[in-house]
Design an enzyme around this catalytic site. Structure first.
Site, short mmCIF file in Angstrom:
data_model
loop_
_atom_site.label_atom_id
_atom_site.label_comp_id
_atom_site.label_asym_id
_atom_site.label_seq_id
_atom_site.Cartn_x
_atom_site.Cartn_y
_atom_site.Cartn_z
CB SER A 1 18.88 -12.33 101.37
OG SER A 1 19.57 -13.14 102.31
CG ASP B 1 13.67 -14.84 107.68
OD1 ASP B 1 14.84 -14.79 108.11
OD2 ASP B 1 13.38 -14.52 106.51
CG HIS C 1 17.11 -12.71 106.28
ND1 HIS C 1 16.24 -13.63 105.75
CD2 HIS C 1 18.13 -12.59 105.39
CE1 HIS C 1 16.69 -14.05 104.58
NE2 HIS C 1 17.83 -13.44 104.34
#
Length: 361
Positions: free
Chosen positions: A34, A325, A328
């Site tokens: 991600s 967040d 990340h």
């Protein structure tokens, strides 16, 4: 030059039309999770998706599936290398797009196939390599079936690979779902990951990769998710997690050295994102970060237990936050990390050279 090669040159000229010079390398291929996923998970049944606001709030194209407010590190690296457009997600790439590369990354994915299954569907590293094998065959067809031309073309491209974080976050240290921590010590688990990773990177080499950047696992013991769960005071990094990933990182650096010695024409580069991230933490004020222990958006204690909720209002001063967040970095952090990997002169950060030097090699 031959019809097939002339046709490929024509495609590249069409893609690169304009006044700007051509990129430093003909193409860029990206593998990972991600941290660099740019939309491959959008069509999957998974909790690991970012195709909704406020993700992409600062990205030129808005919501795309990137797990941050703006650009990822590989977006910025592509720009530093001179690419006019962002490298497309493999899930939506057309054949002609593949001439400049593709992004195969998938949120929640790992080196091990079972990693991230707690979140739903994803594209593991083994599957990403299989997808690149399909790409290599499509490129060979573009060259009129001439594998030698295709191989020469790929040998000049850069392959950027960053895997391993989820093998700890969504596997080894998720003891209520996975039993790997009962079957492996931290040292034997790191060794097992390196063996699997070695096979995957060797497969990429066999498919034509020669210029390969591999990224260390960052300090995941310092992300808001772990701080909210396990930190003694909510801001002190979780030492046992960071020590475990350091074992993996040491093995990965040694693997790079071994590949460069044993694989003909190979040039592997190790980007020590763990070390680079420590610099961001130690010198946060210098880099403009006033908040390093919680996310700009998210829910739970200090915005650290879950990712951003749909249409949640994020913080306004995003450039002062290290984390977007619970997991990340912000675009502001990604810019610094990308520049370090691209042009850092420090062997502690990039070994044996940086990406700019790799492009010229």
């Amino acid at each position: 030059m031959g019809f097939a090669v002339a046709a490929l040159v024509a495609i590249r000229l069409a893609l690169l039309a304009g006044a700007r010079p051509e990129p430093q390398v003909p193409c860029l291929f990206i593998f990972g999770d991600s941290l660099v996923d740019n939309g491959n998970n959008n069509g999957l049944l998974t909790l690991s998706r970012a195709n909704y606001m406020p993700y992409g709030v600062d990205f030129p194209q808005g919501v795309t599936g990137r797990f941050t407010n703006g650009r990822t590190t590989v977006d910025i690296i592509a720009q530093l290398l001179g690419f006019r457009r962002f490298i497309p997600a493999y899930a939506t790439a057309r054949t002609q797009d593949l001439v400049v590369g593709a992004n195969y990354a998938s949120g929640a994915s790992g080196i091990r196939d079972e990693t991230g299954m707690n979140l739903g569907d994803h594209v593991s590293m083994n599957q990403q390599v299989q997808n690149f094998a399909r790409t290599a065959r499509r490129l060979t067809r573009l060259f009129g079936g001439n594998s030698s031309y295709a191989g020469e073309y790929l040998s000049r491209c850069i392959f950027h690979v960053g895997m391993g974080s989820n093998d700890y976050l969504n596997n080894y240290f998720m003891t209520n779902v996975y039993d790997t921590s009962t079957r492996y010590t931290t040292r034997s688990y790191a060794a097992s990951l390196i063996r699997d990773y070695s096979a995957q990177l060797t497969r990429l080499y066999d498919l034509g990769a020669r210029k390969v950047v591999v990224t260390a696992i960052g300090q995941i013991g310092c992300i808001p998710y772990e701080l909210s769960r396990l930190s003694r005071n909510g801001s002190e990094c979780v030492g046992n997690i960071n020590r475990a990933v350091q074992m993996f990182n040491a093995g990965l650096r040694n693997l790079v050295t071994r590949f460069n010695r044993r694989l003909p024409d190979a040039c592997f580069v190790f980007f020590n994102s763990y070390f680079a991230f420590q610099d961001l933490l130690d010198n946060s004020g210098y880099y403009g970060f006033s908040v390093t222990d919680r996310g700009c958006c998210g829910v739970g204690r200090n915005n650290g237990q879950l990712t951003c909720l749909p249409f949640q209002q994020p913080c306004e001063d995003r450039e002062s936050y290290l984390f977007w967040d619970a997991f990340h970095p912000t675009e502001a952090a990604n810019v610094i990390l990308a520049r370090k990997s691209y042009s850092s002169p420090s062997a502690n950060e990039v070994y044996p050279m940086n990406i700019q030097q790799l492009a010229r090699s």
